[in-house]
Design a protein around this motif. Structure first.
Motif, PDB file in Angstrom:
ATOM      1  N   PRO A 175      54.247  61.547  80.220  1.00 27.66           N
ATOM      2  CA  PRO A 175      54.891  60.620  81.168  1.00 27.66           C
ATOM      3  C   PRO A 175      56.018  59.806  80.525  1.00 27.66           C
ATOM      4  O   PRO A 175      55.984  58.582  80.497  1.00 27.66           O
ATOM      5  CB  PRO A 175      53.725  59.731  81.623  1.00 27.66           C
ATOM      6  CG  PRO A 175      52.738  59.807  80.523  1.00 27.66           C
ATOM      7  CD  PRO A 175      52.911  61.118  79.840  1.00 27.66           C
ATOM      8  N   ASN A 176      57.025  60.505  79.979  1.00 31.39           N
ATOM      9  CA  ASN A 176      58.205  59.825  79.432  1.00 31.39           C
ATOM     10  C   ASN A 176      59.279  59.781  80.517  1.00 31.39           C
ATOM     11  O   ASN A 176      59.062  60.289  81.612  1.00 31.39           O
ATOM     12  CB  ASN A 176      58.728  60.574  78.206  1.00 31.39           C
ATOM     13  CG  ASN A 176      57.714  60.531  77.062  1.00 31.39           C
ATOM     14  OD1 ASN A 176      56.918  59.604  76.998  1.00 31.39           O
ATOM     15  ND2 ASN A 176      57.746  61.530  76.214  1.00 31.39           N
ATOM     16  N   GLY A 177      60.435  59.248  80.189  1.00 35.28           N
ATOM     17  CA  GLY A 177      61.522  59.183  81.184  1.00 35.28           C
ATOM     18  C   GLY A 177      62.125  60.556  81.450  1.00 35.28           C
ATOM     19  O   GLY A 177      61.538  61.579  81.105  1.00 35.28           O
ATOM     20  N   LYS A 178      63.326  60.544  82.051  1.00 38.32           N
ATOM     21  CA  LYS A 178      63.977  61.817  82.379  1.00 38.32           C
ATOM     22  C   LYS A 178      64.469  62.525  81.093  1.00 38.32           C
ATOM     23  O   LYS A 178      65.117  61.903  80.248  1.00 38.32           O
ATOM     24  CB  LYS A 178      65.157  61.550  83.307  1.00 38.32           C
ATOM     25  CG  LYS A 178      65.823  62.818  83.779  1.00 38.32           C
ATOM     26  CD  LYS A 178      66.797  62.520  84.895  1.00 38.32           C
ATOM     27  CE  LYS A 178      67.469  63.785  85.365  1.00 38.32           C
ATOM     28  NZ  LYS A 178      68.423  63.554  86.445  1.00 38.32           N
ATOM     29  N   ARG A 179      64.120  63.814  80.968  1.00 37.44           N
ATOM     30  CA  ARG A 179      64.580  64.614  79.817  1.00 37.44           C
ATOM     31  C   ARG A 179      64.909  66.023  80.310  1.00 37.44           C
ATOM     32  O   ARG A 179      64.583  66.383  81.429  1.00 37.44           O
ATOM     33  CB  ARG A 179      63.482  64.679  78.743  1.00 37.44           C
ATOM     34  CG  ARG A 179      63.212  63.333  78.102  1.00 37.44           C
ATOM     35  CD  ARG A 179      62.015  63.388  77.172  1.00 37.44           C
ATOM     36  NE  ARG A 179      60.824  63.875  77.839  1.00 37.44           N
ATOM     37  CZ  ARG A 179      59.753  64.345  77.209  1.00 37.44           C
ATOM     38  NH1 ARG A 179      59.744  64.392  75.901  1.00 37.44           N
ATOM     39  NH2 ARG A 179      58.709  64.759  77.870  1.00 37.44           N
ATOM     40  N   TRP A 180      65.524  66.778  79.430  1.00 37.27           N
ATOM     41  CA  TRP A 180      65.889  68.164  79.789  1.00 37.27           C
ATOM     42  C   TRP A 180      65.196  69.132  78.831  1.00 37.27           C
ATOM     43  O   TRP A 180      65.061  68.810  77.641  1.00 37.27           O
ATOM     44  CB  TRP A 180      67.398  68.349  79.699  1.00 37.27           C
ATOM     45  CG  TRP A 180      68.132  67.687  80.839  1.00 37.27           C
ATOM     46  CD1 TRP A 180      68.571  68.283  81.988  1.00 37.27           C
ATOM     47  CD2 TRP A 180      68.513  66.298  80.938  1.00 37.27           C
ATOM     48  NE1 TRP A 180      69.188  67.364  82.810  1.00 37.27           N
ATOM     49  CE2 TRP A 180      69.169  66.129  82.189  1.00 37.27           C
ATOM     50  CE3 TRP A 180      68.350  65.177  80.124  1.00 37.27           C
ATOM     51  CZ2 TRP A 180      69.662  64.908  82.624  1.00 37.27           C
ATOM     52  CZ3 TRP A 180      68.838  63.964  80.543  1.00 37.27           C
ATOM     53  CH2 TRP A 180      69.494  63.833  81.791  1.00 37.27           C
ATOM     54  N   VAL A 181      64.791  70.273  79.358  1.00 40.11           N
ATOM     55  CA  VAL A 181      64.142  71.261  78.481  1.00 40.11           C
ATOM     56  C   VAL A 181      65.210  71.870  77.573  1.00 40.11           C
ATOM     57  O   VAL A 181      66.222  72.390  78.048  1.00 40.11           O
ATOM     58  CB  VAL A 181      63.447  72.380  79.293  1.00 40.11           C
ATOM     59  CG1 VAL A 181      62.825  73.409  78.351  1.00 40.11           C
ATOM     60  CG2 VAL A 181      62.391  71.800  80.228  1.00 40.11           C
ATOM     61  N   LYS A 182      64.973  71.759  76.258  1.00 37.01           N
ATOM     62  CA  LYS A 182      65.963  72.231  75.286  1.00 37.01           C
ATOM     63  C   LYS A 182      65.627  73.658  74.838  1.00 37.01           C
ATOM     64  O   LYS A 182      66.472  74.533  74.782  1.00 37.01           O
ATOM     65  CB  LYS A 182      65.941  71.289  74.086  1.00 37.01           C
ATOM     66  CG  LYS A 182      67.035  71.515  73.093  1.00 37.01           C
ATOM     67  CD  LYS A 182      67.010  70.377  72.077  1.00 37.01           C
ATOM     68  CE  LYS A 182      67.979  70.643  70.967  1.00 37.01           C
ATOM     69  NZ  LYS A 182      67.652  69.805  69.819  1.00 37.01           N
ATOM     70  N   HIS A 183      64.360  73.881  74.467  1.00 38.89           N
ATOM     71  CA  HIS A 183      63.887  75.216  74.087  1.00 38.89           C
ATOM     72  C   HIS A 183      62.586  75.508  74.800  1.00 38.89           C
ATOM     73  O   HIS A 183      61.820  74.595  75.103  1.00 38.89           O
ATOM     74  CB  HIS A 183      63.611  75.303  72.577  1.00 38.89           C
ATOM     75  CG  HIS A 183      64.809  75.106  71.726  1.00 38.89           C
ATOM     76  ND1 HIS A 183      65.923  75.907  71.827  1.00 38.89           N
ATOM     77  CD2 HIS A 183      65.069  74.208  70.752  1.00 38.89           C
ATOM     78  CE1 HIS A 183      66.818  75.505  70.948  1.00 38.89           C
ATOM     79  NE2 HIS A 183      66.332  74.467  70.290  1.00 38.89           N
TER      80      HIS A 183
END
Ligand code: URA
Length: 436
Positions: A342-350
């Motif tokens: 449950p962290n903030g908004k992130r993007w899948v990198k790998h």
């Protein structure tokens, strides 16, 4: 000649003669070379490699370990396609009926799961009744009648590859350019097609983890094809993450059928278009790749490609109702969600396909020993891919498992497959290079 001398020679990096390679393959076929000696030789090849001519001799000997089909009476152009293996790669299930529908008869010899990668033959066995053990006569008759067939190795077609492949799968001897090249090309030469497209996978979910290594494998296969009189085209494509969303046998068949219905994931659909348009242009059926893509898209939109899939299933004894009722395939007892922290908004990198595959294997979807039965029902459906934006707690994957314990065993592997970035991650191109 003694097998132990060949092992010692290869361990020292000495080149074999054609006679020695022929001795080795005939020993594999007549059972005089035991698995432990063959395994030792395979491991030496992994370390020492094979020269170009050794690879061509090995391919030729494996191809001639059974019959070599002559399909010239079936059609002028017969297509075949082969992937060097990846995670979630169900392309053949879409590509074969799609190309047959586009007027290119397809004669395809496929394999079972190998290392961390899934195999088309195992996937097709999720369809009740589907028979992948076709005799040579059945294979040819079916290509004549319905313009396509997909079969596994039998005692008739490239049987030496069948034996070596099963052994490589359980002895850590898969990742070798000459062994992969000989395995793929022996099947392609034996199956008799004359329009061969090779899909060489590059990235962490492939046997070749970089584009350079994949290009090298592509070049070796193209060179073997030239030496043995069968030109092939190789396309290097991305396997930095699983292809599509589904990983697991039944789940991949469902995704392939959905793709034929026009609802497929973007990357799988695009890969079928890229390989398919290359094949149609090579076959001379269209003037350029744009026209080929339009034609392939039309066949999907009009439902013709799906009808060809039904024809394929019916011809090989499978239950055609699978197209409308996925529940007739082996189905896992329950589904469970894997959620992001449950962290903030992130993007899948790998998104590491090997870890997703390892999670499936923990649930029984892969083999540890030669010929072991596998669980066709379990698997993972990815809800996020590289570039996806993830809000804290959002689902990353849905796991199809037979029990909570099975899910718990797989969960950490799946979570560890994802790494995240605090900033947006661009999509990577699917097609990396072409070699012919
Ligand atoms: N596909 C094959 O048929 N053989 C290999 O060795 C790897 C992928």
């Amino acid at each position: 000649m003694r097998m132990v001398d060949l092992i010692i020679a290869k361990r020292a990096g000495t080149e074999h003669s054609k006679e020695e390679i022929d001795f080795l393959i005939s020993g594999v076929m007549n059972g005089s070379i035991p698995d432990y000696q063959l395994s030792a030789w395979l491991m030496s090849v992994c370390w020492r490699g094979l020269s170009d001519r050794e690879t061509a001799w090995l391919t030729d000997a494996m191809c001639h370990s059974g019959e070599v089909l002559d399909l010239s009476s079936v059609a002028d152009v017969i297509g075949d396609k082969h992937s060097t293996g990846g995670v979630g790669d169900k392309t053949t299930l879409v590509f074969v009926p799609l190309l047959a529908a586009a007027g290119v008869p397809m004669a395809k010899l496929s394999g079972r799961g190998l290392g961390h990668t899934g195999g088309t033959i195992d996937k097709l066995e999720a369809i009740p009744g589907f028979n992948t053990s076709l005799s040579k006569e059945e294979f040819i008759k079916q290509v004549k009648q319905v313009s396509m067939a997909i079969a596994g190795q039998t005692q008739e077609l490239a049987p030496a590859d069948g034996k070596i492949y099963a052994l490589r799968d359980v002895t850590g001897t898969v990742e070798s350019i000459p062994l992969i090249a000989a395995s793929v090309m022996s099947k392609k030469l034996a199956a008799g097609a004359n329009l061969i497209i090779l899909d060489v996978k590059a990235g962490r979910g492939a046997f070749m983890d970089t584009v350079d290594k994949a290009k090298n494998l592509a070049e070796v296969m193209v060179a073997v094809g030239k030496t043995l009189g069968k030109p092939v085209t190789a396309v290097v494509t991305d396997m930095e993450q699983p292809l599509g969303s589904a990983v697991g046998h039944t789940l991949e068949v469902i995704e392939a059928i959905e793709t034929l219905k026009g609802n497929g994931p973007k990357d799988l659909t695009e890969l079928c278009m890229a390989l398919g348009s290359t094949a149609l242009v090579t076959a001379g059926n269209v003037k350029d790749k744009d026209e080929a893509r339009r034609k392939l898209q039309q066949l999907i939109d009009d439902g013709v490609a799906l009808q060809y899939f039904e024809k394929l299933v019916k011809a090989q004894g499978g239950d055609v109702s699978v197209v409308d009722d996925y529940s007739i395939m082996p189905t896992a007892a329950a589904t469970f969600e894997v959620k992001a922290e449950p962290n903030g908004k992130r993007w899948v990198k790998h998104l590491d396909g090997r870890k997703i595959s390892a999670a499936c294997k923990l649930m029984g979807a892969g083999r540890d020993k030669k010929g072991e039965p596998i669980n066709l029902a379990v698997g993972v459906v990815l809800k996020a891919k590289v570039g996806s934006a993830i809000e804290g707690g959002a689902p990353l994957a849905v796991v199809h498992a037979d029990s909570k314990a099975q899910f718990e065993a797989a969960k950490d592997k799946i979570l560890s497959a994802f790494t995240f970035s605090e900033t947006e991650v661009p999509e990577t191109p699917l097609v990396k290079a072409s070699v012919s």
